[in-house]
Motif scaffolding. Structure first.
Motif, PDB file in Angstrom:
ATOM      1  N   GLY A   1       0.880  -1.389   0.150  1.00 26.70           N
ATOM      2  CA  GLY A   1       0.052  -0.054   0.034  1.00 26.70           C
ATOM      3  C   GLY A   1       0.681   1.364   0.078  1.00 26.70           C
ATOM      4  N   ILE A   2       1.890   1.060   0.672  1.00 26.86           N
ATOM      5  CA  ILE A   2       2.758   2.438   0.638  1.00 26.86           C
ATOM      6  C   ILE A   2       3.570   2.510  -0.479  1.00 26.86           C
ATOM      7  N   ALA A   3       4.000   1.610  -1.410  1.00 24.78           N
ATOM      8  CA  ALA A   3       4.400   1.594  -2.698  1.00 24.78           C
ATOM      9  C   ALA A   3       3.405   2.128  -3.671  1.00 24.78           C
ATOM     10  N   GLU A   4       2.443   1.813  -3.524  1.00 26.71           N
ATOM     11  CA  GLU A   4       1.210   2.347  -4.473  1.00 26.71           C
ATOM     12  C   GLU A   4       1.087   3.912  -4.122  1.00 26.71           C
ATOM     13  N   ARG A   5       0.960   4.430  -3.060  1.00 25.86           N
ATOM     14  CA  ARG A   5       0.982   5.852  -2.702  1.00 25.86           C
ATOM     15  C   ARG A   5       1.937   6.691  -2.899  1.00 25.86           C
ATOM     16  N   ALA A   6       3.249   5.818  -3.282  1.00 27.09           N
ATOM     17  CA  ALA A   6       4.407   6.544  -3.485  1.00 27.09           C
ATOM     18  C   ALA A   6       4.765   6.468  -4.969  1.00 27.09           C
ATOM     19  N   ASP A   7       4.031   5.768  -5.621  1.00 26.57           N
ATOM     20  CA  ASP A   7       3.919   5.504  -7.208  1.00 26.57           C
ATOM     21  C   ASP A   7       5.384   4.741  -7.273  1.00 26.57           C
ATOM     22  N   LEU A   8       5.550   3.761  -6.720  1.00 27.41           N
ATOM     23  CA  LEU A   8       6.819   3.014  -6.851  1.00 27.41           C
ATOM     24  C   LEU A   8       6.230   1.416  -6.708  1.00 27.41           C
ATOM     25  N   SER A   9       7.274   0.657  -7.487  1.00 25.10           N
ATOM     26  CA  SER A   9       7.102  -0.838  -7.411  1.00 25.10           C
ATOM     27  C   SER A   9       7.273  -1.282  -6.017  1.00 25.10           C
ATOM     28  N   VAL A  10       6.836  -2.488  -5.283  1.00 25.60           N
ATOM     29  CA  VAL A  10       7.403  -2.998  -4.292  1.00 25.60           C
ATOM     30  C   VAL A  10       8.419  -3.401  -4.027  1.00 25.60           C
ATOM     31  N   ALA A  11       9.292  -3.631  -5.327  1.00 21.80           N
ATOM     32  CA  ALA A  11      10.886  -3.808  -5.329  1.00 21.80           C
ATOM     33  C   ALA A  11      11.381  -2.539  -5.261  1.00 21.80           C
ATOM     34  N   GLY A  12      10.876  -1.497  -5.734  1.00 16.17           N
ATOM     35  CA  GLY A  12      11.659  -0.225  -5.957  1.00 16.17           C
ATOM     36  C   GLY A  12      11.304   0.525  -4.460  1.00 16.17           C
ATOM     37  N   LEU A  13      10.385   0.229  -3.561  1.00 17.83           N
ATOM     38  CA  LEU A  13      10.406   0.588  -2.312  1.00 17.83           C
ATOM     39  C   LEU A  13      11.429  -0.136  -1.432  1.00 17.83           C
ATOM     40  N   TYR A  14      11.373  -1.413  -1.642  1.00 20.61           N
ATOM     41  CA  TYR A  14      12.255  -2.123  -0.815  1.00 20.61           C
ATOM     42  C   TYR A  14      13.577  -1.829  -1.160  1.00 20.61           C
ATOM     43  N   HIS A  15      14.185  -1.199  -2.342  1.00 21.41           N
ATOM     44  CA  HIS A  15      15.474  -0.875  -2.608  1.00 21.41           C
ATOM     45  C   HIS A  15      16.043   0.064  -1.962  1.00 21.41           C
ATOM     46  N   TYR A  16      15.040   0.934  -1.156  1.00 17.05           N
ATOM     47  CA  TYR A  16      15.545   2.332  -0.511  1.00 17.05           C
ATOM     48  C   TYR A  16      15.394   2.033   1.127  1.00 17.05           C
ATOM     49  N   TYR A  17      14.198   1.418   1.414  1.00 13.62           N
ATOM     50  CA  TYR A  17      13.840   1.133   2.688  1.00 13.62           C
ATOM     51  C   TYR A  17      13.675  -0.298   2.919  1.00 13.62           C
ATOM     52  N   ALA A  18      14.327  -0.827   3.857  1.00 12.73           N
ATOM     53  CA  ALA A  18      14.269  -2.418   4.090  1.00 12.73           C
ATOM     54  C   ALA A  18      12.836  -2.861   4.456  1.00 12.73           C
ATOM     55  N   SER A  19      12.193  -1.819   5.371  1.00 14.26           N
ATOM     56  CA  SER A  19      10.993  -2.377   6.048  1.00 14.26           C
ATOM     57  C   SER A  19      10.071  -1.283   6.237  1.00 14.26           C
ATOM     58  N   LYS A  20       8.806  -1.489   6.870  1.00 13.33           N
ATOM     59  CA  LYS A  20       8.109  -0.675   7.147  1.00 13.33           C
ATOM     60  C   LYS A  20       8.330   0.009   8.506  1.00 13.33           C
ATOM     61  N   GLN A  21       9.172  -0.739   9.368  1.00 17.48           N
ATOM     62  CA  GLN A  21       9.693  -0.043  10.708  1.00 17.48           C
ATOM     63  C   GLN A  21      10.611   0.909  10.411  1.00 17.48           C
ATOM     64  N   GLN A  22      11.375   0.993   9.227  1.00 23.52           N
ATOM     65  CA  GLN A  22      12.646   1.751   8.866  1.00 23.52           C
ATOM     66  C   GLN A  22      11.960   2.991   8.164  1.00 23.52           C
ATOM     67  N   LEU A  23      10.667   2.789   7.515  1.00 20.57           N
ATOM     68  CA  LEU A  23      10.105   4.123   7.257  1.00 20.57           C
ATOM     69  C   LEU A  23       9.708   4.798   8.253  1.00 20.57           C
ATOM     70  N   LEU A  24       9.111   4.245   9.489  1.00 19.50           N
ATOM     71  CA  LEU A  24       8.552   4.968  10.449  1.00 19.50           C
ATOM     72  C   LEU A  24       9.556   5.488  11.291  1.00 19.50           C
ATOM     73  N   VAL A  25      10.695   4.875  11.370  1.00 22.57           N
ATOM     74  CA  VAL A  25      11.846   5.401  12.044  1.00 22.57           C
ATOM     75  C   VAL A  25      12.278   6.650  11.263  1.00 22.57           C
TER      76      VAL A  25
END
Length: 298
Positions: free
Chosen positions: A131-155
């Motif tokens: 869901g975060i990737a969709e809102r960011a207009d990124l693929s899920v793989a693209g999101l994981y390339h920069y942030y390893a987890s949902k926790q990392q995004l929150l931190v």
């Protein structure tokens, strides 16, 4: 591009950044290794670009060094300044001393914007990386390339929140010439921040419980430091006879709680501007601490 037998440029810059952050904090290789639960040789190998570093280990390194993972993810090799203010991860600049009242539009990278939108709508536990990737207009793989987890995004979001707030309150406090004047400036700064940055403030107020250690301890420490700024000014003003409250500690906490609750009701474009809210809250706060009219800042 690296040649066979040579480390990649990113690995070299990551190692340099880790070493410079460690030395900036006065940490030994042994101390960093102990925090990570690895051998001294492993830390030395990372700093000398002899081994690759997984996304998970980058997150652990960032936690141990007290920075946002983005600083390590992108191989930053620029001079390290006051990291709590310079490492507003995901942003492109922050206000300096003297412009703490000015707010440019919040400038986050696409992944952080997507995470912020999702956390606001669904909460941390109701959000997913897809869901975060969709809102960011990124693929899920693209999101994981920069942030390893949902926790990392929150931190990263909460680190940015506290970093920006701390920089602004430091600048605001520096303008005061006496405890009651600094108190009024700090309240104004808190109210401006929690209305201009209401989205960040809302997440900061509601999702601390979702943070894992050691990030939760680190961010909680900065929150306590912000509370202590106001505690000290109230105590000093009471000692000087400018404030008459018989319960300075409780009054100071009530003032901060009042300001941090602004994101619960404030809406951008509503009937009140952040500047109006800040003026009201300074008046509320001065009344709460029973400020002597002769000492009320103009």
């Amino acid at each position: 591009m690296s040649t066979p037998g040579q480390p990649s440029l990113h690995r070299v810059e990551l190692g340099r950044t880790v070493r410079r952050l460690r030395e900036h904090r006065g940490m030994t290789v042994r101390a960093l290794a102990g925090q990570l639960g690895v051998s001294i040789g492993t830390v030395s190998a990372i700093e000398n670009a002899l081994v690759g570093v997984s996304s998970e280990r980058v997150v652990h390194l960032a936690d141990a060094l007290g920075v946002g993972p983005g600083l390590l993810m992108h191989g930053v090799a620029e001079p390290i300044r006051d990291v709590r203010w310079a490492d507003a991860a995901g942003t492109r600049g922050a206000p300096g001393v003297g412009d703490w009242r000015h707010y440019a539009p919040l400038d986050l990278d696409p992944a952080l914007r997507g995470a912020l939108a999702s956390f606001l709508e669904f909460g941390y536990h109701g959000s997913t990386m897809r869901g975060i990737a969709e809102r960011a207009d990124l693929s899920v793989a693209g999101l994981y390339h920069y942030y390893a987890s949902k926790q990392q995004l929150l931190v990263t979001l909460l680190e940015h929140t506290m970093s920006e707030l701390q920089g602004r309150t430091t600048a605001a406090s520096a303008e005061g010439v006496d405890p009651w004047g600094r108190f009024a400036l700090l309240v104004e700064c808190q109210a401006l921040f929690h209305s201009h940055r209401r989205e960040l403030g809302f997440i900061g107020a509601t999702e601390m419980r979702s943070l894992a250690r050691p990030a939760r301890d680190r961010i909680a420490r900065v929150r306590r430091e912000e509370q202590e700024r106001i505690d000290l000014e109230v105590l000093a003003a009471c000692g000087a006879g400018a404030f008459g409250t018989p319960r300075p500690h409780e009054a100071a906490r009530a003032v901060v709680t009042m300001c941090t609750a602004i994101p619960q009701w404030y809406r951008h474009g509503g009937a009140s501007t952040p500047e109006q809210v800040a003026r009201w809250y300074v008046d509320f706060a001065l009344d709460l601490v029973r400020c002597d009219p002769a000492h009320r800042p103009g």
